[in-house]
Scaffold this active site. Structure first.
Site, PDB file in Angstrom:
ATOM      1  N   SER A   1      47.084  41.787  44.902  1.00  0.00           N
ATOM      2  CA  SER A   1      47.610  42.119  46.071  1.00  0.00           C
ATOM      3  C   SER A   1      48.894  41.432  46.260  1.00  0.00           C
ATOM      4  CB  SER A   1      46.663  42.107  47.081  1.00  0.00           C
ATOM      5  OG  SER A   1      47.253  42.170  48.338  1.00  0.00           O
ATOM      6  N   LYS A   2      50.111  42.331  46.532  1.00  0.00           N
ATOM      7  CA  LYS A   2      51.413  41.797  47.115  1.00  0.00           C
ATOM      8  C   LYS A   2      51.203  41.076  48.152  1.00  0.00           C
ATOM      9  CE  LYS A   2      54.120  45.683  45.385  1.00  0.00           C
ATOM     10  NZ  LYS A   2      55.221  46.700  45.802  1.00  0.00           N
ATOM     11  N   ARG A   3      50.065  41.095  48.992  1.00  0.00           N
ATOM     12  CA  ARG A   3      49.899  40.287  50.298  1.00  0.00           C
ATOM     13  C   ARG A   3      49.121  39.114  49.912  1.00  0.00           C
ATOM     14  NH1 ARG A   3      48.651  45.582  51.684  1.00  0.00           N
ATOM     15  NH2 ARG A   3      46.308  45.132  51.684  1.00  0.00           N
TER      16      ARG A   3
END
Length: 469
Positions: free
Chosen positions: A234-236
């Site tokens: 996930s980018k987050r």
């Protein structure tokens, strides 16, 4: 028939390593088949797209070896809005789609659940086009949709379990499902190689291909890429930006080798192989459908192997952005005029065996280019214990008297200084290393002192001695 594959990223931020893997797989497959690799930027979400992100995609692709003259495009999905609307119109005219004015709240009220799909309320109401009315595809009531997948076999979906899905919004703009299908048709895409996360959409898209009277492409859904907790990257949450790895000093050759191993392996008991071997041996049918673990520690080890395999002159050239602060690399702690290319060339072979990413070159060699070393206070406290002052005095005296300033003489002198105090060389050199380099670990000490020179070495030893007064 010419094989045509496509990579279709959305420019919504940094370039995801999972996307980079898909791009490489598509690119290699096209080369193997004598086909065409198409780059299509899916830019229809204007609120989330920025031109610099599109340029970032192009730059990242080029960095991992997909040069701009080896693919067709980039095309932009927004340029095909007319084709999208025309396809929606054809589906409506053929009775394969209908207009619906149901709100989400109305559907939930009828079904009694916020999780149940659309209930087909408007299917036979015969609503004409109108403001706020979405266009829904009329999914067949019976039968199955079989997705022939090169990696996953033949996943089968019961049509009655596929809701009548929206293909155009209330303002007439097509949704992703339809736009994606029409783009692939327009560009003559024969094989769709993409991440497993898109598999649930595939039966809907295949129904659209069939309804529009065009043979669907060959599908291949590669495994999702997960972190150490087996969660989808996930980018987050995870470090996923290809640019971040590039700017940290991962070599493109190491990165693309590692990415291709996410779900596939070359023949034999080996992982680090020439790119030509990967290009020759990669087979979609051999890709493992299970989730692929992106192991940053393993990637780091890969990169270290690639760095050590470089000819020294190529290693020196690869380090220059970090030594000079060029491009997207942050400037080093020294001024440009303080950098000595000859001094770096002298220690480069020593540094090459000790770093795993190129950015690590800076703390390994900064002592050569700074007027004063950057002292690690924890290292200072560890090394400058009782007896350190006297040892530094003796080292200064011994080094001042040296006729030849070379690594062997420097070593033998400090060995003698340590022996006089009952210290082995490892203990004796600790205060000297910290005084000169600021750290307890680094490049081989005596070779470093040789390159640093007599005057600067003695000045740093004396400065450290004064601090101990």
């Amino acid at each position: 028939m010419t094989v045509r594959v496509r990579f279709a990223p959305s420019p919504t931020g940094m370039f995801h390593v999972g996307g980079a893997r898909s791009a490489l797989q598509n690119w290699i497959f096209a080369k193997q088949q004598g086909g065409v690799f198409v780059l299509r930027v899916e830019d229809t979400d204007a609120a989330r797209n920025k031109p610099e992100w599109t340029e970032g995609i192009l730059s990242a692709l080029e960095w991992i070896g997909i040069a701009r003259d080896t693919y067709e495009g980039p095309y932009f999905q927004s340029a095909y809005a007319g084709e999208h609307r025309a396809a929606a119109g054809r589906l409506y005219d053929a009775g394969r789609a209908y207009y619906c004015d149901c709100t989400r709240e109305a559907v939930q009220a009828r079904t009694g659940s916020q999780y149940q799909g659309y209930d087909g309320f408007c299917r036979d109401r015969g609503l004409p086009p109108g403001e706020g009315r979405a266009l829904r595809f009329r999914t067949p009531d019976e039968g199955t949709t079989v997705v022939v997948d090169l990696i996953r076999g033949e996943p089968t979906f019961e049509n009655k379990l596929i809701e009548d899905f929206v293909i155009a919004r209330g303002d007439g703009s097509p949704v992703f499902l339809l736009a994606n299908v029409v783009d692939d048709m327009t560009m003559g895409i024969t094989h769709v190689i993409r991440a497993e996360e898109h598999l649930p959409n595939t039966p809907k898209q295949q129904l659209l291909w069939d309804a529009l009277g065009v043979k669907p492409p060959v599908w291949a859904h590669v495994p999702v890429v997960v972190n150490e907790k087996r969660q989808k990257l996930s980018k987050r949450r995870d470090k996923v930006a290809l640019e971040a790895y590039r700017d940290e000093g991962y070599l493109a050759a190491a990165m693309r080798n590692y990415l291709m191993l996410l779900g596939w392996a070359p023949s034999g008991d080996r992982e680090i192989v020439p790119w030509s071997v990967i290009e020759e041996e990669f087979r979609l049918a051999e890709v493992n459908p299970s989730p692929a673990f992106f192991d940053e520690k393993k990637l780091r080890a890969f990169n270290g192997e690639y760095i050590r395999a470089l000819p020294v002159d190529e290693f020196v050239a690869a380090c220059r952005p970090w030594l000079t602060g060029t491009g997207t690399i942050a400037p080093p702690p020294w001024q440009p005029e303080e950098f000595d290319a000859d001094a770096f060339a002298a220690v480069a072979p020593l540094a090459q065996t000790r770093i795993a990413v190129l950015s690590e070159i800076v703390p390994n060699v900064d002592f050569l280019f700074l007027a004063d070393p950057l002292i690690d206070e924890a290292a200072w406290a560890k090394a400058m214990k009782e007896g350190a002052a006297e040892l530094l005095d003796a080292a200064v005296a011994g080094y001042t008297a040296l006729e030849s300033w070379d690594a062997e003489s420097l070593k033998s002198t400090l060995e003698a200084v340590g022996a006089e105090r009952g210290l082995k060389l490892g203990k004796a050199q600790a205060p000297v290393r910290v005084a000169v380099t600021g750290r307890t670990v680094g490049l081989p000490l005596f070779e470093s002192l040789e390159v640093l020179g007599r005057e600067r070495t003695l000045a740093r030893l004396r400065a450290a001695r004064l601090r101990l007064v």
